[in-house]
Scaffold this motif. Sequence first.
Motif, PDB file in Angstrom:
ATOM      1  N   THR A 348       0.815  -1.217   0.000  1.00 49.40           N
ATOM      2  CA  THR A 348       0.000   0.000   0.000  1.00 49.40           C
ATOM      3  C   THR A 348       0.847   1.266   0.000  1.00 49.40           C
ATOM      4  OG1 THR A 348      -1.767  -1.149   1.195  1.00 49.40           O
ATOM      5  CG2 THR A 348      -1.871   1.259   1.121  1.00 49.40           C
ATOM      6  N   ASN A 351       4.610   2.675  -2.640  1.00 49.01           N
ATOM      7  CA  ASN A 351       4.346   2.937  -4.052  1.00 49.01           C
ATOM      8  C   ASN A 351       5.499   3.712  -4.674  1.00 49.01           C
ATOM      9  OD1 ASN A 351       3.719   5.693  -3.087  1.00 49.01           O
ATOM     10  ND2 ASN A 351       1.840   4.726  -2.352  1.00 49.01           N
ATOM     11  N   GLU A 369       6.065  -3.124  -4.669  1.00 52.43           N
ATOM     12  CA  GLU A 369       5.136  -3.813  -3.772  1.00 52.43           C
ATOM     13  C   GLU A 369       4.910  -5.258  -4.235  1.00 52.43           C
ATOM     14  OE1 GLU A 369       1.584  -1.421  -2.713  1.00 52.43           O
ATOM     15  OE2 GLU A 369       2.407   0.025  -4.127  1.00 52.43           O
ATOM     16  N   LEU A 386       2.097  -2.256 -10.014  1.00 50.24           N
ATOM     17  CA  LEU A 386       3.039  -2.424  -8.910  1.00 50.24           C
ATOM     18  C   LEU A 386       4.470  -2.663  -9.403  1.00 50.24           C
ATOM     19  CD1 LEU A 386       0.892  -4.776  -6.628  1.00 50.24           C
ATOM     20  CD2 LEU A 386       0.985  -2.280  -6.628  1.00 50.24           C
ATOM     21  N   HIS A 597       2.525  10.840 -10.935  1.00 54.60           N
ATOM     22  CA  HIS A 597       2.299   9.404 -11.138  1.00 54.60           C
ATOM     23  C   HIS A 597       0.826   9.082 -11.380  1.00 54.60           C
ATOM     24  CE1 HIS A 597       2.913   5.100 -10.758  1.00 54.60           C
ATOM     25  NE2 HIS A 597       2.087   5.033  -9.736  1.00 54.60           N
ATOM     26  N   TRP A 598      -0.071   9.636 -10.556  1.00 53.23           N
ATOM     27  CA  TRP A 598      -1.500   9.315 -10.653  1.00 53.23           C
ATOM     28  C   TRP A 598      -2.287  10.338 -11.444  1.00 53.23           C
ATOM     29  CZ3 TRP A 598       0.314   8.414  -5.314  1.00 53.23           C
ATOM     30  CH2 TRP A 598       0.526   7.061  -5.044  1.00 53.23           C
ATOM     31  N   PHE A 611      -3.327   7.991  -0.628  1.00 58.78           N
ATOM     32  CA  PHE A 611      -2.071   7.346  -0.253  1.00 58.78           C
ATOM     33  C   PHE A 611      -1.248   8.223   0.694  1.00 58.78           C
ATOM     34  CE2 PHE A 611      -3.053   4.901  -4.109  1.00 58.78           C
ATOM     35  CZ  PHE A 611      -2.883   3.616  -3.607  1.00 58.78           C
TER      36      PHE A 611
END
Length: 692
Positions: A348, A351, A369, A386, A597-598, A611
């Motif tokens: 979790t 990352n 991960e 991941l 990243h997101w 996160f």
Amino acid sequence: MEASATEHSVGEPPKIPMEPPPPARKSAIEMSADELVAKSIVPVKKEFMCPAPSRLTSDNNGSSGDAVPASTTASAPVSKEKKSKRQLKRERNQEKQSTRNLCPMVAKTGKTDSCPYNDKCRFSHDIEAFKAQKPADIEGNCPFEGDEGPCPYGLGCRFLGTHKTDDVATGTPNVLKNSEINGLKKDVQKLLWKNKMKFPKADANLKVLGLMGPTKSKKTPGVKNEEENQNVSNVSHVTNENNCSEKGTDPIIQNECSLEASENSSDINGADDPRPPKRGKPLTDQTCEVIGEINGSSFEVIDLDTSGKLESLPTVDQIETDKSLKLHPREKKLIDFRDKLYLAPLTTVGNLPFRRVCKILGADITCGEMAMCTNLLQGQAAEWALLRRHVSEDLFGVQICGAFPDTVAKAAELIEQECTVDFIDINMGCPIDLVVNKGAGSALLSKPMRMKNVIQAVSSTVDIPITIKARTSYYEGRSRIDSVIADIAEWGASAVTIHGRSRQQRYTKQPDWDYVYECTKKAPRNLQVLGNGDICSFSDWMTHKSACPELSSCMIARGALVKPWIFTEIKEQRDWDISSGERLDIFRDYVRFGLQHWGSDTKGVETTRHFLLEWLSYTYRYVPYGLLEVIPQKLNWRPPAYFGRDDLETLMASESAADWIKISEMLLGKVPDGFTFSPKHKSNAFDKAENG
């Protein structure tokens, strides 16, 4: 005659003398430093101790020192109505078509006619309606600012006000996408979805080791000769057509088909009746290195000369006759873990943005991960995420987890083919019931033969170094790892990390480092041993390294979550009394990396916030060195209620999720209405902390 005071009347029960009440329990502020340490409480200096049971948290009436926003207060639990999968899918599709979800192409270009799907697009094309309901922009600059080309999220970016006026109009791609690698290709994902991915190396080696599993069913005459579809999650018996596999643009020579025969796969028999190999044609005009694979064995990579041609490429028949070209595990490229700072694979929270933060703070080795092999073989995009790697991770590995040799070997071959990694770590220590009940993780410690088969199958399939992460045993005192430590290197692993607890212990009690030292001394010289367990300071690292010089290194796990600057402390050999402002700068870097990243749109912002809050549920346990009576702080010590040296430090010390949300709002703006947060990891410490 009157009764005495000690006598009682007839029919009345005798009076029992009252016992003195038990002494009142001391609060943390009344205990000495030794008493606090004995109770595993952080010994904070008395002038900073807080008599209240919590810090900056609202009571039952909602009153506190700092008012908690109404949107972050906990509400009464409401039982959710169960919905069918069809209803949930319909709601997801309706949500995509709402004005909150603008088409990515329209958002990037600012033109409604830029989407190739037009009216058939599943997203909204109404720009004005999207702007009307879009949340307010976040303070600060766009995380993609300064790169060549515009922000890839265009009108959807939450930092739209900082964009240049011509950014949306140009629509040129952003170069930042090249900073992350190991993405899953669409054509590979489709093959995995249809169970048509080939694993020639894994199948060949599994057949040699006798680990192919149940015999495949016979083919019906007249039917095209293909493997029948099977469920990848059920031991992952994927198809085994003997076609060439391709890694990027690197040509691969194989023994069961030539490059010309790869298009005529219907004439090739199954693995039980392999077609005689054709002679490989000499390749003369190549721009990349060539890797040969014969019956699951690989030969040395051949470098190009200055003219760009291969000087002497052996043919397939020549390679087949020379069995000495099969790489022995000891001949593989090894990674030197000695004295390197190794960030453990963390579920979790470990990352890619968090690993980037740790790299800046001094980590040498990073690992992704834990990814489940069955999910990788099913082509699940979330699981493949991941494995993503940032270019700053110069020494990077991935951790996979599986219960059966064929599953793990095929996943390892797929990773070697599609990803760029320096090593593959096999998880044999995960204590989670969901993993253990499937026979994976620490369950392998109770089955040494299966443990051997998994390591041998993976090691003989890939040329990447293989490492193992395990616990001391499954049950305390039974089937301990020291009984197989001498064999792990012969099976093909180049390094093993031992967490000094059994699966039965989970994270309770102290890790048994004496047992880790014992295993290290039993290990052969060609097997590197790393220790793991409750390293939270520079002195912890030095204690374990000096107690056992044979120990290659120590893996840092939860200590990095509580204080990621532990890598800086170890490298600089000092205890860093970090300020609250410096800690906030670390969180700010994490947010910037998370948005890159997101994504910087609303969905990316809320994913980054989620996160960040998961990470803050660990960082509050850190107590600054300037407040401690006993140095250093141990990982198993619980922080008491205390005040920091400034308001921000006090806020960071709060165990309330409402205060974690406040910190996130300082970096990512206000949370949406009705927002709540509960940490993924559950423990007694967090039951009362949810949203204040």
